[in-house]
Design a protein around this motif. Sequence first.
Motif, mmCIF file in Angstrom:
data_model
loop_
_atom_site.group_PDB
_atom_site.id
_atom_site.type_symbol
_atom_site.label_atom_id
_atom_site.label_comp_id
_atom_site.label_asym_id
_atom_site.label_seq_id
_atom_site.Cartn_x
_atom_site.Cartn_y
_atom_site.Cartn_z
ATOM 1 N N ALA A 114 27.454 -14.662 1.796
ATOM 2 C CA ALA A 114 26.896 -13.312 1.789
ATOM 3 C C ALA A 114 25.463 -13.313 2.302
ATOM 4 N N ASP A 115 25.075 -12.209 2.912
ATOM 5 C CA ASP A 115 23.701 -12.064 3.391
ATOM 6 C C ASP A 115 22.728 -12.224 2.225
ATOM 7 N N ILE B 56 31.346 -24.919 -3.375
ATOM 8 C CA ILE B 56 30.026 -24.496 -2.915
ATOM 9 C C ILE B 56 29.445 -23.478 -3.895
ATOM 10 N N VAL B 57 28.207 -23.696 -4.282
ATOM 11 C CA VAL B 57 27.482 -22.763 -5.143
ATOM 12 C C VAL B 57 26.329 -22.186 -4.334
ATOM 13 N N THR B 58 26.232 -20.858 -4.309
ATOM 14 C CA THR B 58 25.151 -20.202 -3.587
ATOM 15 C C THR B 58 24.294 -19.396 -4.558
ATOM 16 N N SER B 59 23.076 -19.146 -4.143
ATOM 17 C CA SER B 59 22.163 -18.320 -4.940
ATOM 18 C C SER B 59 21.335 -17.468 -3.997
ATOM 19 N N ALA B 60 20.728 -16.429 -4.532
ATOM 20 C CA ALA B 60 19.884 -15.550 -3.714
ATOM 21 C C ALA B 60 18.686 -16.343 -3.201
ATOM 22 N N ALA B 61 18.515 -16.344 -1.887
ATOM 23 C CA ALA B 61 17.443 -17.130 -1.285
ATOM 24 C C ALA B 61 16.078 -16.691 -1.786
ATOM 25 N N ASN B 62 15.867 -15.396 -1.931
ATOM 26 C CA ASN B 62 14.549 -14.926 -2.368
ATOM 27 C C ASN B 62 14.259 -15.338 -3.799
ATOM 28 N N ASN B 63 15.307 -15.419 -4.641
ATOM 29 C CA ASN B 63 15.079 -15.857 -6.008
ATOM 30 C C ASN B 63 14.612 -17.302 -6.053
ATOM 31 N N VAL B 64 15.287 -18.161 -5.307
ATOM 32 C CA VAL B 64 14.897 -19.573 -5.272
ATOM 33 C C VAL B 64 13.481 -19.709 -4.715
#
Length: 414
Positions: A125-126, A163-171
């Motif tokens: 996801a974007d 695969i585990v993804t997270s919000a880039a801005n949060n990281v």
Amino acid sequence: MSALRKGEREFVVGLDIGTSKVAALVGECDGDGRLSLIGYGSHPTNKGLRRGSVVDIESTSMAIRRAIDGASALSDCEIGSAWVGVAGDHVRSMDSQGMTGTGGREITDADVSQVIQSARAVKIADGQQILHCEPQEFRIDGQDGIRKPQGMSGHRLEANVHIVTSAANNVQNVIKCVERCDVHVEGTILEPIAAARAVLNDDERELGVVLIDIGGGTTDIAIYTGGALRYAAVLPIAGEQITNDLSYGLTTPPAEAEKIKINHANLGTVDEREASRAIEVPGVSGRPPRRIPQETMMRIVRPRVEELLSYVQEEVRQSGCQNLVNAGVVLTGGTAQMPGFVELAEDFLQMPARLGTPQGVVGNLDALGDPANAAGIGLMLHGLEQAREQTAHGPATAHGNVLERLKGWFRDHL
């Protein structure tokens, strides 16, 4: 060591940035390879995070600094880098597959690196970024169930990964807060994966287990079967919601509601005399305290806990692993320590359950055996593993020739 040195001493640091508090843990590795907890510091986040996500950089940075200062003073070392935990209801996970040709020759670390890299080439996801890419099993020319394909021969190598993804801005915001404290981020790890490293044993991972890490702002879930991660999720409901319910239901300040929850809440079966025992509830804005039966308090607490468990139950169902978790449930985190919580979870989820306390680290600090520090201790253990891999294999190449080091890169998006 991956974190820092002081003379001949080697250290590793875990930084658990939770919704309710920040905890910094310092471990020292002795000559026999054992990790000792020698430093611990914690500080409330003061509303700097909400459901695991940074909402106030200044407040969060201050809490991190206070926690680091406390751990640094106790361990007598200057903390310059740390492994950092990441959570939040922005976390997503999915399965993926990869494939590469091997020409009939013996499979090498480079081939395994290539097939995992192939599995990472999936649309996400974007605004999301890959946080972990955990291998589950490999196949060689259609033969499945292979865990370590190196040294075997074949023409086609395939891999299943999670695969585990997270919000880039949060990281990025979490890293920014840490770096504002002059601490380098060695890597970021999903909190339930870190907690699982500290509280699960190999038999549970093999048989199938649901790890439930219940903190202040989020409940983190990791499901393992066949020795591999199969599912991960973060739920936006946890201990804070129980405290808020008590605060509103009893008309008492949140700080007092938290004390009542810790000191008086019992989710287990109590006799009639215990249920009618009165507890004192402080009033708001100078109003006099009131006395209420414990049963009244539990009529507020228990439905919220059952709601939390119902969300966990739904996540397990969605994972498709509900019939594979033969070892049941392991509960950890601060909220899981409420009396009767394990028994209620076992009854509600219809699975065997236990309270998971951190293992694999020695020392005499009170923080060591506290389930609230499972993720922090798991972060230290992960850092120690990475240091040992680097020592054993030497520096990794730009192409990721060393499989174990590559796994570390995938886990920490380095």
